[in-house]
Write a protein that holds these residues in place. Structure first.
Motif, PDB file in Angstrom:
ATOM      1  N   ALA A 216       0.830  -1.206   0.000  1.00 41.14           N
ATOM      2  CA  ALA A 216       0.000   0.000   0.000  1.00 41.14           C
ATOM      3  C   ALA A 216       0.860   1.251   0.000  1.00 41.14           C
TER       4      ALA A 216
ATOM      5  N   GLY B 232      -2.474   4.832  -5.141  1.00 42.82           N
ATOM      6  CA  GLY B 232      -3.509   4.642  -4.134  1.00 42.82           C
ATOM      7  C   GLY B 232      -4.504   3.551  -4.470  1.00 42.82           C
TER       8      GLY B 232
ATOM      9  N   GLY C 299      -5.166  -0.706  -0.553  1.00 41.93           N
ATOM     10  CA  GLY C 299      -5.405  -0.262   0.816  1.00 41.93           C
ATOM     11  C   GLY C 299      -5.464  -1.451   1.745  1.00 41.93           C
TER      12      GLY C 299
ATOM     13  N   GLU D  73      -0.573   6.008   8.138  1.00 44.63           N
ATOM     14  CA  GLU D  73      -0.533   6.523   6.773  1.00 44.63           C
ATOM     15  C   GLU D  73       0.502   7.638   6.628  1.00 44.63           C
TER      16      GLU D  73
END
Length: 232
Positions: free
Chosen positions: A20, A26, A29, A177
């Motif tokens: 990821a 993107g 995930g 993240e």
């Protein structure tokens, strides 16, 4: 259309999240601890994620899939970089460091806050000021308890603040993240001695582990009367 696209073997996936982080579009995930191809039209078929996987859980297949949508990827990146909502207080700002005040001149001591916003809940995960940053994750009470907060801890760092008790959220997902998608150089956690502040330390520790990155870090504990109790 039939084209080359990735396929993730969930049985092999160990949930490290490296793929990821490696997927610049993107498309991948983490869902329930496993890597997922969330958007087929975000997968460009170049396979940056393949060498990142330590357990060989990703491979290419030829199958029916939507075409790669570069414009949608760019739009998603721009949206992710901007704070949500229309509040002017959430607009990104980077401030230049200011020189220190003369010794003893506390009244005019300059702020060492390097960016805005600084609340963990409000910062975009890929804000430009995170690139190469030394990160300070601080309980918001620490700035009131410790008189030299700006000079000792905030100077030269990007500051994120929060209160796990009052915010009633788990910061670990967002911090993960931030660590995954940015080149963070170091992490300093400054917390109060009270038990509820342990949630902030736990979130930072969990996020570092989940990110799969090895980043130097330390924890500083401040007493309610403004003393440094421990640095680990």
């Amino acid at each position: 259309m039939v084209r080359k696209i990735i396929q993730i073997d969930e049985e092999k996936c160990n949930g490290c999240g490296a793929c990821a982080a490696a997927c610049h579009e993107g498309a991948i995930g983490m869902v329930d601890g496993k890597a997922k191809l969330l958007r087929e039209d975000y997968c460009d078929g170049l396979g940056d994620c393949l060498p990142a996987c330590p357990v060989d859980a990703i491979r290419f297949v030829e199958r029916e899939a939507p075409a790669y949508d570069e414009q949608a990827v760019l739009a998603a990146k721009q949206k992710k970089a901007m704070p949500q909502g229309g509040c002017p207080g959430q607009r990104l700002r980077t401030m230049q460091p200011r020189p220190s005040a003369p010794a003893g001149d506390v009244a005019d001591a300059p702020s060492q806050l390097a960016q805005w916003p600084c609340q963990i809940k409000l910062v975009p995960v890929n804000a430009p000021y995170f690139d190469g940053a030394k990160l300070l994750i601080a309980a918001d009470c620490t700035a009131y308890a410790y008189a030299r907060m700006h000079e000792k801890f905030m100077r030269g760092r990007i500051t994120l603040i929060g209160c796990p008790k009052l915010d009633a959220v788990d910061y670990s997902q967002k911090l993960t993240e931030i660590f995954r998608t940015n080149n963070i150089q170091s992490v300093t956690v400054v917390r109060m001695e009270v038990p509820c502040c342990g949630g902030l330390e736990h979130a930072a520790r969990t996020a570092l582990q989940a990110s799969g990155k090895f980043v130097p870090w330390k924890v500083v504990t401040i007493s309610v009367d403004g003393r440094i109790l421990e640095e680990t």
